[in-house]
Design an enzyme around this catalytic site. Structure first.
Site, short mmCIF file in Angstrom:
data_model
loop_
_atom_site.label_atom_id
_atom_site.label_comp_id
_atom_site.label_asym_id
_atom_site.label_seq_id
_atom_site.Cartn_x
_atom_site.Cartn_y
_atom_site.Cartn_z
N LYS A 1 0.83 -1.20 0.00
CA LYS A 1 0.00 0.00 0.00
C LYS A 1 0.87 1.25 0.00
CE LYS A 1 -3.91 -1.97 2.56
NZ LYS A 1 -4.58 -2.06 3.87
N GLN B 1 -5.40 -1.28 9.80
CA GLN B 1 -5.14 -2.60 9.20
C GLN B 1 -5.70 -3.72 10.07
OE1 GLN B 1 -3.75 -3.23 6.17
NE2 GLN B 1 -4.18 -5.39 6.53
N ASP C 1 -11.38 2.95 4.08
CA ASP C 1 -11.75 1.54 3.98
C ASP C 1 -13.24 1.38 3.70
OD1 ASP C 1 -9.94 -0.54 3.95
OD2 ASP C 1 -9.67 -0.61 6.12
#
Length: 282
Positions: free
Chosen positions: A50, A94, A117
């Site tokens: 990422k 995460q 997200d």
């Protein structure tokens, strides 16, 4: 029949290139912060990928790494600092998190305007209501793949195999918003094979390697395999028995190289969208 391969890696590269061009034209750099807790190896690889993709596209990206012993209060305090930082446009916590931290508490703590997200209850509600908001990255990536492949969605019979908050449910909402006739199937559904055979578009997202066999696929159907499963020999496999399905389907995504690259590209797309929205559409 040999299915057309839907190359998510190539689609993601084009999307990232387009995002990089848009970012280069802005008077600011969109800020992305990833919060990682602990030492989960898969998370480590994913976070590094990422960061690399974000920086290559011109984003201001960094990872905040907390120890596995971090408390829920410590994580929430870190998120609060990022919420208040005007240079931060996107926050991603995460997953998975250590057992002492409630995942739902961490997700709810993120400012919905920075929730790249797309997991915050407010963004989930907006999606369900058909209102604008930040959408989970993997389902957004699937929609990009279907669009690039020229799949006609209006009126198509679509089946989403899996009902998670991360993929299955938002995927169904996006397909419904595109005027598909949508069915959600899951582990308790009766006769999964028959449900799958009715689908013109099949999205598999259950996390069980090779669950969907070739004789579950309708001839000519579009198959998108979201599953990424590590086999005992170390190989990656999807939820679909690829060789069997490719002999029947009209188009199919591979694993790896299908949906996975799109997830990171759509994270960057969400971050850019959030950055522009926070600045009043600048």
């Amino acid at each position: 029949m040999t299915a057309r391969i839907l190359d998510g890696k190539a689609i993601a590269a084009r999307l990232r290139a387009g995002l990089a061009a848009r970012v280069a034209a802005l008077p600011f750099r969109p800020g992305l912060r990833v919060v990682r807790v602990g030492e989960d190896p898969a998370s480590g690889v994913y976070v590094r990928n990422k960061d690399k993709a974000a920086r290559e596209a011109g984003f201001d990206s960094a990872t905040l790494h907390l120890p596995a012993s971090a408390t829920e209060a410590e994580l929430l305090a870190t998120i609060a600092v990022l919420n208040a930082d005007p240079a931060v446009d996107g926050i991603l916590v995460q997953l998975p998190l250590p057992p002492q931290i409630r995942t739902e508490a961490a997700i709810a703590a993120v400012d919905p305007a920075k929730d790249v997200d797309g997991f915050h209850p407010l963004n989930a509600g907006r999606l369900a209501a058909g209102q604008p908001g930040l959408v989970p990255c993997t389902p957004r990536g699937v929609m990009h793949i279907l669009a690039e492949a020229g799949v006609a969605l209006r009126g198509a019979r679509a089946l989403v195999l899996g009902r998670s908050q991360i993929v299955g449910r938002p995927m169904a909402q996006l397909l419904l918003g595109a005027d598909c006739t949508v069915t959600i199937a899951h582990s308790r559904s009766r006769d999964l094979a028959a449900e799958c055979r009715r689908a013109e578009i099949l999205i598999a997202a259950v996390g069980r390697p090779g669950l969907v066999r070739g004789d579950w696929i309708a001839p000519g159907a579009v198959v998108v395999d979201v599953g990424i499963n590590r086999l005992p020999d170390g190989r990656l496999a999807g939820d679909v028995a690829f060789e069997e399905a490719a002999a029947v389907a009209g188009a199919i995504t591979p694993v790896p190289g299908g949906v996975g690259p799109m997830t990171i590209a759509c994270l960057l797309e969400n971050t850019l969208d959030a950055a522009i929205a926070r600045r009043g559409g600048a």
